[in-house]
Design an enzyme around this catalytic site. Sequence first.
Site, PDB file in Angstrom:
ATOM      1  N   CYS A  19       0.871  -1.235   0.099  1.00  0.00           N
ATOM      2  CA  CYS A  19       0.086  -0.009   0.126  1.00  0.00           C
ATOM      3  C   CYS A  19       0.907   1.394  -0.009  1.00  0.00           C
ATOM      4  O   CYS A  19       1.812   1.342   0.867  1.00  0.00           O
ATOM      5  CB  CYS A  19      -1.092   0.132   1.242  1.00  0.00           C
ATOM      6  SG  CYS A  19      -1.906   1.592   1.428  1.00  0.00           S
ATOM      7  N   CYS A  22       0.336   3.683   2.939  1.00  0.00           N
ATOM      8  CA  CYS A  22       0.754   2.940   4.296  1.00  0.00           C
ATOM      9  C   CYS A  22       2.491   3.343   4.241  1.00  0.00           C
ATOM     10  O   CYS A  22       2.921   3.843   5.303  1.00  0.00           O
ATOM     11  CB  CYS A  22       0.932   1.451   4.277  1.00  0.00           C
ATOM     12  SG  CYS A  22      -0.780   1.018   4.071  1.00  0.00           S
TER      13      CYS A  22
END
Length: 422
Positions: A19, A22
Site C-alpha cells: 500500500c 501505508c
Amino acid sequence: FKENRKDDIWLVDFYAPWCGHCKKLEPVWNEVGIEMKNMGSPVKVGKMDATSFSSIASEFGVRGYPTIKLLKGDLAYNYRGPRTKDDIIEFANRVAGPLIRPLPSQHMFEHVQKRHRVLFVYVGGESPLKEKYIEVASELIVYTYFFSASEDVLPEYVTLPELPAVVVFKDGTYFVYDEYEDGDLSSWINRERFQGYLNVDGFTLYELGDTGKLVAIAVIDDKNSSVEHTRLKSIIQEVARDYRDHFHRDFQFGHMDGNDYINSLLMDDLTIPTIVVLNTSNQQYFLPDRHIENTEDMVQFINNILDGTAEAQGGDGLLQRIKRIIYDAKSTVVSVFKSSPLLGCFLFGLPLGVISIMCYGICTADTDGGVDEHEAAKRENGDRELTDEGSEEEQEEEKNRKYTELSDGELKQKDIMEKKKD
C-alpha cells in the site's frame, strides 16, 4: 497480542506492505511511537501487517489500508483525522483518557477553554440527560472532548434556562442544547463540534457531510492578496460572526484555497474568487444569481436558499450519476496522460489498437465473403441458363428438327386429302 491486548491501551496501524499510503504514513508513525514513549503515555504504539494476520484484521473490521485504531478494553475507536503526527497523538491522548473529564474550578475551566476551540460541558447532577450525554460521548469522543462541571464553575456571562443542561463553548460564545429545537443530542453534538468558520479542505468537507448543514464557502486563492479575494472571504467571516444566532443551526461557513477540489465535486469549472453553497447530503449546490457586493447580499442569498427561491443545481439523480461516471472516467484518463504520457499511451493505446485491428479484420472478412457469394451466384445462374437452353448449335438443330417434323406432317395431310377426293 490477541490474548494480552486488553491488559493495555493500544494504538495500532493496520497496513499492507504493497500500500502506497501505508508507506507514506510509516515515517509519521515512527515519530508518533517515539513521542508517545518519551511523554510517558500509557498508550502502546504498534503496527500489524493485515495481510499476514487477516483474521485479526477482520475481527477489528479493517476494510482499507492504512486503518488506525485505538483499542481500549472491548472497544475499538477508528481514527478518521489527518495523518499528521500531532493530530494522531492528540486523538490517542483524548480517547485513552477519561470519557467525561471533570472541571472542578473556574481556573481549570479557563485553562481548558484556552486549549480547545470547541468543548462540550454537562452541567448538573445525575439525570437521564447525563446518561444520554455519557452514551453520546462514548461514540463521539473520536472527534471532540467532553467535560462536566457545576454551575458555579461556569463564567459569569453564561445563563442557563434550567438544569441539567448541555452547553457547547466555541467562537467566543456558547449555545445551550434544546431538545425541542435541536432534536436528538447525538445529532446536535455532531453538528456543533465544528467552529462556525473553518478553513475547508476535502477532508473537512467530507466530515461536514455528517452534520446535515449547508456549507457556504468562499472559493479563493490564499496566495492572491487582491481586493476581490480578500473581500469575499471577509463577507463570509462577517456573516458567520454577526448572524451566528440566525444561521448556525443550518449553515457552516468557511473558505477554500483553490478550485481544484470544488471543480471535481461540482463537475464544473468555477472561476475564482466566487461563493458557492453546498448541500453535502444530496450533492446539490447553489451559486449566486448576482454579484455579492456586501454582507446584506450574502444574507439575502442565504435566505433565498432557506425559503426555496434559490435554484438548486447538481444533485444525486440518475442523470447526475451518469454524468459523474463520465466525468470521473474523463478525469482519470486526463490525469494519467498528464502524469505519464508514455504510460497513458500504453494503457489506452494498446487496447484501442487491438480492438481496431479486430474490427478491421471482421469488416474485411465480411466484404470478401459477400463478393465471393455474388460471383458464385452469378456463375450458378449462368450454368442454369446453359442447362435449360443449351448452346447455339443445339438450338439450331432443334429448330431444323421441328421444321422437318412439321414438313412431313403437312405432306401426310395432303395425301389424306387427295385420297378423300378420290
